[in-house]
Design an enzyme around this catalytic site. Sequence first.
Site, mmCIF file in Angstrom:
data_model
loop_
_atom_site.group_PDB
_atom_site.id
_atom_site.type_symbol
_atom_site.label_atom_id
_atom_site.label_comp_id
_atom_site.label_asym_id
_atom_site.label_seq_id
_atom_site.Cartn_x
_atom_site.Cartn_y
_atom_site.Cartn_z
ATOM 1 N N MET A 1 23.989 9.279 2.989
ATOM 2 C CA MET A 1 23.948 10.531 3.740
ATOM 3 C C MET A 1 24.162 10.290 5.228
ATOM 4 O O MET A 1 24.785 11.120 5.912
ATOM 5 C CB MET A 1 22.616 11.245 3.503
ATOM 6 N N GLU B 1 0.811 -1.226 0.000
ATOM 7 C CA GLU B 1 0.000 0.000 0.000
ATOM 8 C C GLU B 1 0.838 1.268 0.000
ATOM 9 O O GLU B 1 0.413 2.295 -0.559
ATOM 10 C CB GLU B 1 -0.951 0.008 1.204
ATOM 11 N N LYS C 1 -17.635 -0.933 5.560
ATOM 12 C CA LYS C 1 -18.011 -1.971 4.604
ATOM 13 C C LYS C 1 -19.502 -1.977 4.306
ATOM 14 O O LYS C 1 -19.925 -2.105 3.139
ATOM 15 C CB LYS C 1 -17.571 -3.333 5.144
ATOM 16 N N PHE D 1 -11.808 -7.270 13.933
ATOM 17 C CA PHE D 1 -10.679 -7.722 13.122
ATOM 18 C C PHE D 1 -10.323 -6.656 12.088
ATOM 19 O O PHE D 1 -11.169 -6.174 11.354
ATOM 20 C CB PHE D 1 -11.033 -9.039 12.430
ATOM 21 N N GLN D 2 -9.052 -6.274 12.068
ATOM 22 C CA GLN D 2 -8.497 -5.271 11.162
ATOM 23 C C GLN D 2 -9.185 -3.906 11.295
ATOM 24 O O GLN D 2 -9.258 -3.141 10.339
ATOM 25 C CB GLN D 2 -8.539 -5.752 9.701
#
Length: 619
Positions: free
Chosen positions: A496, A69, A181, A131-132
């Site tokens: 760096m 993602e 959802k 969940f999630q």
Amino acid sequence: MVSISVPQSPHSTNIPQRRTGAYALIDSLCRHGVKHIFGYPGGAILPIYDELYRAEARGDIQHILVRHEQGASHAADGYARATGKIGVCFGTSGPGATNLVTGIATAHMDSIPLLVITGQVALSAIGTDAFQETDIYGITLPIVKHSYVVRQPQDMARIVAEAVHIATSGRPGPVLIDVPKDVGLEEFDYIPVEPGQVKLPGYRPTVKGNPRQISAAIELIEAAEKPLLYVGGGAIAADAHSQIQELAERFQIPVTTTLMGIGSFDEHHPLALSMLGMHGTAYANFAVSECDLLIAVGARFDDRVTGKLDEFASRAKVIHIDIDPAEVGKNRTPEVPIVGDVRQVLEQILQRVRELNLPTNTEQTKAWLERINRWREDYPLEVPRHKDSLSPQEVIVEIGSQAPHAYYTTDVGQHQMWSAQFLKNGPRRWISSAGLGTMGYGMPAAMGAKVALPDEEVICISGDASFQMNLQELGTLAQYGINVKTVIINNGWQGMVRQWQQAFYGERYSCSNMEVGMPDFEILAKAYGIKGMVVQNREQLRDAIAEMIAHQGPVLVDVRVRRDENCYPMVAPGKSNAQMLGLPQRNKLDQAIELIYCSNCGAKNPGTNHFCPECGTKL
């Protein structure tokens, strides 16, 4: 790669039709001109992906499946920077949403218009640690321009219209839409909302400059003997390139840019000083230290530009032009603050100058330009040539010479600064994470730019450490045949970090050596079905770059460069811009800038100091 055009939605009537929230979302995106989405599916966002499946089948829109993602958010960001249009990315709830956070913060810091759409657990499950489930609305509040949680599908079309408007108007930025959802699944009587149909009376960015401030700015410009234009990313966002050039040429004002402002002024122009700041050119840093008028255009006086803030342009009066009133006076109080769209404000200034038929101060600034040109001669950017190894600068110069008009993305580190120093291209063709400094940004951003502009050459310049942050996106390049060319400046270090450890931490190289465990990038590319190449020496470089550019498909080139090359000039932390490390030794700093002699002890000091460092007397 085939670019998909988006036809008018087949559902253009205002008669309500039974549709789902997910349909309303996808249809609204199409109506607002969205052609591409970058994302990754998951449980909570599946209703939206199901509707997306139908839209893709109709040819309304194209989805690019990334491998992570974060790649989606960076790709949408690169898409937006290359085009000036909004970039769109999708992620599911929980880890899918949190994986987007770095990309959202990157866009927020650099004022990039992004529409981030996340799936969420059902409304009834919010707050139950389902969940999630993650409160992505709360997590992202500090790094977005605005946020929504859609609680009723009837609100979807309006919210999309508002989100696009907010993200792209005023000072651009990311907007989040979190979609539970069940809201995506619920049917309702859908009436589309067309672009421009939604008005936000409480959100009206100021675009025109105050006429009194315009007149005050012109008076300062007329009086200045050592003016300097300091141009940031706001000029790119506002498409103010022609106005900046006209103002610079009319009054013979030299122009320096920030990392975000690269491309806003022709780097081949005799008035161009290139980038200023920590790794800016010596002549830009000396100019900002000595100027008597600083015209800040769409810039925010950030620390990597200013160095020691109280010594930044300390002898200059300041005109600050920015569309965001919160930036004007935040770090430096200007004599003339002007809030407004950069392009429109500059056009107001130029129109007033034309009406007054004002004479330009070419003679007035002649000595100033001559002084700057002496600095150019004494302190040029140097391209080292070592007998036993390639310098990174050589590689970047060679790429730039063979692809002068390409769109370039970078990751973050030494290679980024060398690219900023030596690549000279036009507006929107420089794409780099400036404010957040996000490693792993370069390749997915290049992917987004190439999807947006399939006929343009897009080249990512990365480092061996940065590249490994998001190397999985090679799979995305392979799947869609996205013709991005990636060059790894491979020195086997977090470059760096190593340079700072050498300069400021007693050469204690803690956890910065990447040589052990380094993958064979050529074999890695081939594992993804992509052309891989290795360049070991100078003799191979030119032909390898030519072969890379000519190849029809994505390419990954691993260029082995000198391990201990440092990026100079460099303004050390806490120092003024006039105090740079790594300048050529043939000239001394006190020959390059004016000196002030202390009236109390007689010590000589750079003109940027307010107090004598020897006795403390105010200068």
